[in-house]
Design a protein around this motif. Structure first.
Motif: not given
Length: 274
Positions: A212-232
């Motif tokens: 259910f991780n992809k469907l769950a109400f409690v979600k993680m998200s990443c703002d790709k427009s601001k992500c610089i792919s630093c890998g931290d």
């Protein structure tokens, strides 16, 4: 620290009868008809609720071969709302593994590309199939195979405290306990060196919530427009995930390490109802 406090609070909510660890009593009141969302053994002296996996095996192994609507609904609802957030913040055995990992031992980083599927096999075989098809000749009932032979939570929080306080149980020890205790020791050793080894490789409850991780109400998200792919975020993830690319991986337990590591605050954990 906030997550650790949350884990301790939820541990105490599920196991408030701490005095029973010294008396060897098991609470059997009305609250035991309810399930806890985490892996918390029915036989733990301090527990006031039941483990959903134990309840599932009980009904599957019953005379009617049924699946309780309450247990099924509870797992589905918990999974849809929280996903593996339960593993990271609520599960008592998750807390136990986190404390083990804090022990100063050599640490191993493993992705478990294929081994992570073992928990789904254990869910299918030990939690569902074996209780259904293998029956006692006299009673006609099935057995809780996962609880009997694998579950380390039952050994650590249930069997060991009861053995310390109850002489009759010590006198009846047999091969089954030796097998289960050896497995628990192996899991403890592995969990001290590999982050959340049991959660990632063995736990069938984690397998259910991971669906259910992809469907769950409690979600993680990443703002790709601001992500610089630093890998931290990837370097901070002890489960060896890539939060910036797959923030809702089935293996993510929502520990929040990636959120702390991100210097641009592009990774977040929030409630999304869509």
């Amino acid at each position: 620290m906030k997550r650790l406090i949350s884990q301790i609070i939820f541990f105490l909510l599920q196991n408030p009868l701490l005095n029973n660890f010294f008396t060897g009593k098991i609470y059997q009141g009305k609250l035991k008809t309810l399930c806890t969302p985490g892996l918390n053994c029915y036989s733990c002296p301090a527990a006031i609720t039941s483990c959903p996996l134990g309840a599932m095996q009980l009904f599957l192994g019953g005379a009617k071969h049924s699946l309780s609507l309450f247990v099924t609904g509870f797992l589905l609802t918990t999974g849809i709302v929280f996903g593996r957030f339960i593993c990271g913040y609520v599960c008592p055995f998750g807390l136990f593994q986190d404390l083990l990992y804090k022990i100063k031992t050599p640490k191993l980083k493993r992705k478990f590309k294929y081994a992570r599927y073992i928990k789904y096999i254990i869910l299918l075989v030990f939690v569902i199939v074996l209780p259904l098809i293998i029956r006692n000749d006299l009673s006609g009932l099935g057995s809780p195979w996962f609880c009997m032979y694998i579950c380390p939570s039952g050994t650590v929080f249930g069997a060991i405290p009861l053995l310390i306080t109850t002489e009759a149980l010590r006198e009846s020890l047999g091969l089954r306990f030796i097998i289960k205790a050896a497995g628990a020791v192996a899991i403890i050793v592995m969990s001290a060196t590999i982050y959340r080894f049991f959660c990632r490789v063995i736990c069938p409850l984690g397998a259910i919530y991971s669906l259910f991780n992809k469907l769950a109400f409690v979600k993680m998200s990443c703002d790709k427009s601001k992500c610089i792919s630093c890998g931290d975020c990837s370097r901070a993830c002890n489960i060896m995930l890539t939060p910036s690319e797959k923030p809702n991986s089935p293996e993510c337990v929502r520990c929040g390490d990636c959120i702390k590591a991100c210097n641009f605050s592009v990774i977040k954990c929030s409630i999304k109802l869509k």
